[in-house]
Each structure stands twice: as structure tokens, then as C-alpha cells.
Design an enzyme around this catalytic site. Structure first.
Site, mmCIF file in Angstrom:
data_model
loop_
_atom_site.group_PDB
_atom_site.id
_atom_site.type_symbol
_atom_site.label_atom_id
_atom_site.label_comp_id
_atom_site.label_asym_id
_atom_site.label_seq_id
_atom_site.Cartn_x
_atom_site.Cartn_y
_atom_site.Cartn_z
ATOM 1 N N ASP A 173 0.864 -1.173 0.000
ATOM 2 C CA ASP A 173 0.000 0.000 0.000
ATOM 3 C C ASP A 173 0.911 1.237 0.000
ATOM 4 O OD1 ASP A 173 -2.142 1.681 -0.079
ATOM 5 O OD2 ASP A 173 -3.220 0.765 1.571
HETATM 6 C C1 NOJ Z 1 -3.897 4.055 -0.051
HETATM 7 C C2 NOJ Z 1 -5.086 3.156 0.063
HETATM 8 O O1 NOJ Z 1 -5.060 2.460 1.288
HETATM 9 C C3 NOJ Z 1 -5.202 2.159 -1.061
HETATM 10 O O2 NOJ Z 1 -6.406 1.463 -0.933
HETATM 11 C C4 NOJ Z 1 -5.100 2.854 -2.377
HETATM 12 O O3 NOJ Z 1 -5.259 1.934 -3.433
HETATM 13 C C5 NOJ Z 1 -3.754 3.554 -2.460
HETATM 14 N N1 NOJ Z 1 -3.665 4.544 -1.400
HETATM 15 C C6 NOJ Z 1 -3.534 4.239 -3.807
HETATM 16 O O4 NOJ Z 1 -4.327 5.330 -3.933
#
Ligand code: NOJ
Length: 743
Positions: free
Chosen positions: A286
Site C-alpha cells: 500500500d
Molecule cells: C492508499 C489506500 O489504502 C489504497 O487502498 C489505495 O489503493 C492507495 N492509497 C492508492 O491510492
């Protein structure tokens, strides 16, 4: 040349030709291997590095890589996120085509509920319990996103969520592992269509692996502490379903699980996902989560973070730059093997080949297609259809709904009546044309015919001013019926949007009380990305619709329901608590040694002295304008061997005046087992359309899989004994039950 020499010469030529042809890689694995052989270590590490394109960030951006286009030209970036549209993605891809090996970039994006057309938020769609409609929504999102230059969505989010304080409940399918698994499958199939390589297919990404939904206290990014049995039983099934459905990628998560951050969790990624489940795609971290392991206190610096993460099976680093900054040294220091790097690169390159990007890196960059594919009438109709299917009728006393078409006037009151872009909810994209979004007010204008529409805003969403109450009261007094549109702001759910207080915000419930005092027939529409608390409204207002955030077609969908042009059939995919003190609250809990037998049973039972145990609205609840009766429950036999099965049937009849759909739900409970089992678990359902008076016989098959569970050794087993089958309209509205034995 004599004949012999000629033959030898020809043989030689054909042998050389044959060996050249043999050397040409044909299959994707061969092509990947051939490319890997030509790559330097730096180029390999570049493939594992994903950066934000600076278009819109969802986390802190580290700006230390200089000009990103230059970095791409040097092969230092394998994927970018947050670049959308053919024009922008093409510009980045052109830079990649100037790199030594011309390895195309992957463009990833959070296409969570629609691309150009916004569909209902995922939790709303989950309320439809309608797999074909959910799959179609993802299919359309993928078709539009692919035409906009995207090959990869960071969806579906398949985290089970039992805590409505957590802002990200809006992104998932709610609390139930069975329903969540079916929805995970539908969404993966929808995004990936007929398979990678087709121009309308994008890679799905099951996230957040794993257990992110159990963040302690409902606070985003928080720790997770749970038994492995609960992990396997409740939180992993939708991930397994996504893997089985062929999800190309997985994303790990911000949380630690029992002390080990998910981004370095070898048990999750190597043992379970890539090992036991045989997952062939790749895992992305993430946003910044690899670097954040320093804050967790799991590693002391970026060097150790990269080491822990790659060795645990995290293939691509999203935005923490730990891989690009440290992997080369880690290889030189023999902390990470080339084989480990190669394995990660191989997984990523395989997907790039499968997507057809090596055949044509610009195949997703067709400006004509981009214009042609977006916002088609069929897409809009599908968006309206799933939006109607997502609206839950929580209450409808005295048949206030559907509205008569002959009313003289309707008062529309509340801060969300005229809201437009708010209808999109969190995690929507700014790609579409906002003027196309239909507000409730516009929907009503279309549908109301001769009925006069009156309007007063009344109050704000969070502001506590009551200055608009009087005008709203007077407006309501002039109308035959009042419709109020109330709720949260869309940015009160989503990432980093946890609330400790999930009541209807501001003075909205006071405004509802004031309007209710007019004595006019009252309908309240509630818009939100989570279950809210609104007890006064629930107890006093005759008609309540929960509409989530419905997307572009919100206003049309709501009016379809209000006027009965569409009969609501949605059911809650998550429990609505009476108040925050009951959280976590979910229907499939254990019984305890001292269960409360009724809501007022506090006499040394597992209960609150100041609050019933039961929720305000239970999992599976949702009404229709018609009524259904359940009768005639039959078992094909009353006992089974674990190799056998039992067929259960019952009659479902539409006993009301309107044609409508019922989601008939099947729950099971094993009465005695070790370890103990929940008081009920959803094991099947059928969504059935019935005309007034019509009866259908519904069947349900009980087999070993439906009776199995994980024991303390995490083996999936069955145990002989007595089971109870419950059939009903909601988890708290069981209409038929019977028991049977597993021998
Ligand atoms: C953080 C989020 O937790 C995740 O779900 C997302 O895909 C990414 N950022 C990218 O935006």
C-alpha cells in the site's frame, strides 16, 4: 557445388534456421525469461518501483527522484498511479519507450466504483445482493478505465468490516464472509472481463491483505490483533475467493497483524497467498507502507524495510522508494538474493505481457476510443439500475411510500436535496462531467409531473445553525408530503475518515424532529458511506430509505423508488448499531455461556444495563412495497453423511399488491461443536422476483462445504452433530426453521 556438398549446405542452413526459430521465445514465460536475461539489476529493481504521477495523491509524496519522466527513461520506474486519460498516460508511456529495454509502464488507479460514470459506493452495491448487477458495474468501470489509458485498478477492496466507525467500510462489501466472497468474485470477473489481453479488461487488485478491516477502535491504519482462526474463518475467505476468481494482483495493507506489518508478512504473502493458494500474480504494497514499517517499530530504516518486505513476498513498492533506494545494496550485501528479485520481476513482467503491452504499449491510448466508450446510454442505464438496487427501505409505516402521482405538492427539505457532486461519494474520480450527475431535486423535477415541488435547505450537514428551521417548517406546512435528504458529507467516509461519533451529524436530527411536528407524511432519505446512528428518526419517522452514495444516477434512482417505478429489494450488508457503545457488532457472533435471551435480559447475562444487545437494523434487513410469506419447509432427508447432501425447499409467496424481489436468506448453526460456532451464519441466499400472488418453490442444498469450519489447528473440518437451518427475510427475521444431523 556437387550434390553432397549441396545437401550438407542445405542441412546446415535449415539447422541454423531451426535453431534460430527455437531460440525465439514463444510463450509468455519464455518471453519473460528472455527479457530477464537482458536486464541489469538496476533495471530489474526499476520494475519493482511504483510512483505517483502527482495527479492526485492519497498519501504523503516523497519528491526525491527528480524528474519522473527522466527516471522512466532510465528504467527506474515500472508503474505509475494517478495518471489518467489517454493524453497523459501516452506521454508517460512515450518516456518508457525511450528506456534501453523499452519495457512498458503499467498505469494503476483507484477505480473503485466507476471511472467516468460513477456507480454507487461498493457498500451500497453490496446491499443489492445482486451479483450480475455488481459484476456489470465493475465491467463498465473497467471498459471506461481501459479506454482512458488504465490497465490496473486497486479494487476490489474485500476487507470484512464489523466496525462502522472505520471510514473505509464504504469501500467493501460489509461484514459477512459468504456475501463478501461472492461479491469479491463478481467484482474480479467484472474488472477482468474475458481476460487480460482484451482491450476492455483491466487487472483487479484484491486489497488490503489482510485483516485491515479489523483496525482496533475503527481507527484507520491502526493495528490488528486477532486469532488466526478468526483470520481464516472471517477475514480471509473473500481474499481466497478473489484469488480463485483470477485476480491478477493483491495489495497488502497498512496494519500490522498480531505484531507483524502486513507489508512484511511472510505468513500472509509467502505461506498463504503464493504458497497454499498458488497465486501467480504480483503483490503491491500500500502507499508508503513499506517505509512506514519504521514507524511501526518493525525495522530501523529503509534498508531493513526493503529487506523485510521483498523477502516476505511484497513484489512492488508503492511510493515508499525503499526498493529503488536499497535493493541494489541489499543484493550486494547478500541480504536479498537475485532469485528473489527475479521472482518479483517475473510476476510483474508476466502481467505486462498478458496485457499485450509488449505487442503495443499504446494499445490503451486510443483517443477516439476514449471519447466513444465513455458515458454511453447503456452505461448510464446500468448505473441507474444498480443505484435503484442499492437503496434499502428501512421502514415504511402506513404505506407512506410509494408516493401517489396525484399529490398537489411535495416539500423537499434538507442539505442534500440539491447536492450534485456529493452523490459520487468518496473514491470517485474527476474524469466525468459533473453536470451529468442527477441530484434528488433534478430527479424529482423529471418525475413529479404536475405536482408542485417546494424546497428549503433547513440546515447544513455539520454546521449547528438552526437559522433555516423556520423556513423549512413553513415550507413543509404547505405540502402534502415531505421528503428530507439528510446525511454525512461524502468525505466523512473513505480513507482516513474514521469517526468516533457516527450519529447523523450537526443539527439534522433536530430538523427532522421539527419537520415531523408538522404532522405531514414524512419520508427521510439518509445518505452516507457507513451505518449511522439516527434513533429518533428510526423511532418516529414513518418512512426511511438508506441511499448511501449512489453515483451519477442518484436522483433518478431515488425518484424511481419514491414513486414506486421500482420496488426496493436491497438488504443491509452490515449491521446498524443503536449507538457506538455496541461496536463491534455483527450478527454472526458466538453464544457465550450467559447469553441474553431478550433485549431486557440483563440479569447476569452478557448484556448492557443501559442498552439492548440487538442492533437498530440487523444484517440482511430491508423491506419492499410488497410482502412475502415463507411456508412449507421440507428437507429431502433429516441426516447426511459428509459425502452426501440434503436438499431443502420452501415456498415463497408475494402476498402484497406490487411485483417485487425478495432476498431469501439461508442461515446455519451447528448446535454443539469444538471449537464453538456462531449463532447463525449466512450460507446461501436467492434473490427472487415475484408477481403479486405468485409463489415459487426455492431450494437450497446443504453439503459438506456449507458445514465446514476451521479448527484450532486451522484445518478445515466438519464435525458430526445437530444443525439448525434458518430461512428468513433478514438475520433477525427468521420465518422457517428446522434441524438435521451430520452423521
Ligand atoms: C492508499 C489506500 O489504502 C489504497 O487502498 C489505495 O489503493 C492507495 N492509497 C492508492 O491510492
Amino acid at each position: 557445388m556437387n550434390r553432397i556438398k549441396q545437401t550438407v549446405f542445405l542441412c546446415l542452413i535449415s539447422c541454423i534456421a531451426a535453431s534460430i526459430t527455437n531460440a525465439q521465445p514463444k510463450t509468455i514465460p519464455q518471453k519473460v525469461d528472455a527479457l530477464l536475461k537482458r536486464m541489469t539489476l538496476a533495471e530489474k529493481i526499476g520494475q519493482l518501483n511504483q510512483l505517483n504521477g502527482d495527479w492526485e495523491a492519497t498519501g504523503p509524496i516523497t519528491k526525491d527522484l527528480g524528474n519522473k519522466l527522466d527516471a522512466i527513461k532510465h528504467g527506474e520506474i515500472g508503474s505509475v498511479l494517478n495518471i489518467v486519460g489517454v493524453k497523459h498516460t501516452r506521454a508517460f508511456q512515450e518516456a518508457a519507450m525511450q528506456s534501453r529495454l523499452k519495457i512498458p509502464l503499467l498505469f494503476g488507479q483507484d477505480v473503485i466504483h466507476g471511472y467516468s460514470i460513477t456507480f454507487p459506493i461498493p457498500l451500497g452495491e453490496a446491499a443489492s445482493w445482486d451479483m450480475p448487477a455488481i459484476e456489470r458495474s465493475a465491467r463498465i468501470a473497467a471498459t471506461e478505465a481501459a479506454a482512458g489509458g488504465i490497465q490496473w485498478t486497486f479494487a476490489p477492496m474485500v476487507d470484512i468490516a464489523r466496525d462502522p466507525r472505520w471510514g473505509r467500510v464504504m469501500e467493501g462489501a460489509g461484514e459477512d464472509p459468504y456475501l463478501g466472497s461472492l461479491i469479491a468474485t463478481a467484482r474480479v470477473h467484472g474488472f477482468q472481463g474475458k481476460g487480460l489481453g482484451n482491450l476492455d479488461a483491466i487487472m483487479a487488485c484484491a486489497k488490503h491483505f489482510a485483516a485491515y478491516g479489523a483496525a482496533i477502535g475503527g481507527r484507520d491504519y491502526n493495528s490488528v490483533d486477532m486469532s488466526l482462526r478468526t483470520l481464516w474463518e472471517v477475514y480471509l475467505p473473500p481474499f481466497k475467493a478473489a484469488a480463485d476468481a483470477g485476480a491478477s494482483t493483491f495489495m497488502n495493507s497498512f496494519n500490522d497483524l498480531n505484531g507483524t506489518p502486513a507489508s512484511a508478512n511472510r505468513y500472509l504473502m509467502r505461506d498463504i497467498l503464493k504458497g497454499k493458494w498458488g497465486f501467480k500474480g504480483f503483490v503491491v504494497s500500500d502507499w508508503g507502507s513499506i517505509g512506514e514499517m519504521i514507524n511501526h517499530g518493525y525495522v530501523k530504516d529503509g534498508y531493513e524495510a526493503a529487506e523485510a518486505s521483498i523477502n516476505a513476498g511484497s513484489d512492488m513498492d508503492m511510493e515508499s522508494r525503499s526498493y529503488i533506494n536499497h535493493l541494489a545494496k541489499l543484493v550486494a550485501d547478500k541480504k536479498v538474493t537475485i532469485a528473489t528479485i527475479d521472482e518479483a520481476v517475473r510476476r510483474i513482467l508476466t502481467k505486462k505481457f498478458e496485457l499485450g503491452l509488449f505487442d503495443d504499449p499504446y494499445r490503451f491510448s486510443d483517443a477516439d476510443r476514449e471519447k466513444r466508450v465513455m458515458n454511453t446510454p447503456e452505461h448510464l442505464e446500468a448505473a441507474r439500475d444498480i443505484a435503484r438496487k442499492s437503496i434499502v427501505l428501512l421502514k415504511n409505516e402506513h404505506n407512506v411510500l410509494p408516493l401517489s402521482k396525484d399529490l398537489n405538492s411535495i416539500a423537499l427539505i434538507g442539505p442534500l436535496v440539491k447536492a450534485k457532486k456529493e452523490m459520487k461519494g468518496f473514491w470517485s474520480l474527476d474524469v466525468g462531467d459533473e453536470s451529468q450527475i442527477v441530484s434528488l431535486y433534478e430527479g424529482m423535477q423529471q418525475a413529479a409531473g404536475k405536482t408542485n415541488l417546494l424546497y428549503a435547505r433547513g440546515c447544513d450537514i455539520t454546521d449547528t445553525s438552526r437559522a433555516g428551521f423556520d423556513e423549512a417548517y413553513k415550507t413543509a406546512m404547505q405540502a402534502d408530503v415531505v421528503i428530507m435528504a439528510m446525511g454525512e458529507r461524502p468525505d466523512m467516509t473513505g480513507e482516513a475518515k474514521s469517526r468516533s461519533n457516527i450519529h447523523l451529524p450537526g443539527v439534522q436530527e433536530d430538523l427532522i424532529k421539527a419537520i415531523s411536528a408538522t404532522g405531514k407524511p414524512l419520508v427521510v432519505l439518509l445518505m452516507s458511506g457507513r451505518p449511522m446512528v439516527f434513533n429518533w428518526t428510526a423511532d418516529h419517522v414513518p418512512a426511511i430509505l438508506y441511499t448511501w452514495w449512489l453515483g451519477n444516477q442518484a436522483g433518478n434512482a431515488m425518484t424511481d423508488i419514491l414513486y414506486g417505478n421500482y420496488n426496493p429489494g436491497a438488504k443491509l450488508p452490515i449491521t446498524f448499531p443503536r449507538t457506538e457503545g455496541q461496536i463491534p457488532i455483527y450478527y454472526n457472533h458466538l453464544n457465550t455461556g450467559r447469553p441474553a435471551h431478550a433485549d431486557n435480559d440483563v440479569n447476569y447475562t452478557s448484556a448492557y444495563i443501559d442498552l439492548p444487545n440487538s442492533p437498530k437494523y440487523a444484517f440482511g434487513h430491508g423491506l419492499s412495497y410488497t410482502t412475502f410469506s415463507y411456508s412449507n419447509l421440507k428437507f429431502s432427508k433429516k441426516s447426511m453423511l459428509k459425502t452426501g447432501s440434503i436438499t431443502v425447499s420452501f415456498d415463497l409467496q408475494n402476498t402484497g399488491k406490487y411485483a417485487g424481489e425478495e432476498v431469501a436468506q439461508f442461515y446455519l448453526r451447528q448446535m454443539v461443536s469444538q471449537p464453538v460456532r456462531p449463532i447463525k451464519e449466512l450460507k446461501g441466499f436467492q434473490k427472487v422476483m415475484l408477481q403479486p400472488g405468485e409463489t415459487k418453490t426455492i431450494t437450497f442444498t446443504i453439503d459438506k462445504e456449507k458445514l465446514a469450519f476451521y479448527n484450532d489447528q486451522l484445518e478445515r473440518i466438519t464435525q458430526p452433530g445437530e444443525f439448525q437451518l434458518m430461512v428468513g427475510s433478514a438475520s433477525d427475521d427468521i420465518r422457517l426453521q428446522g434441524d438435521f444431523q451430520l452423521l
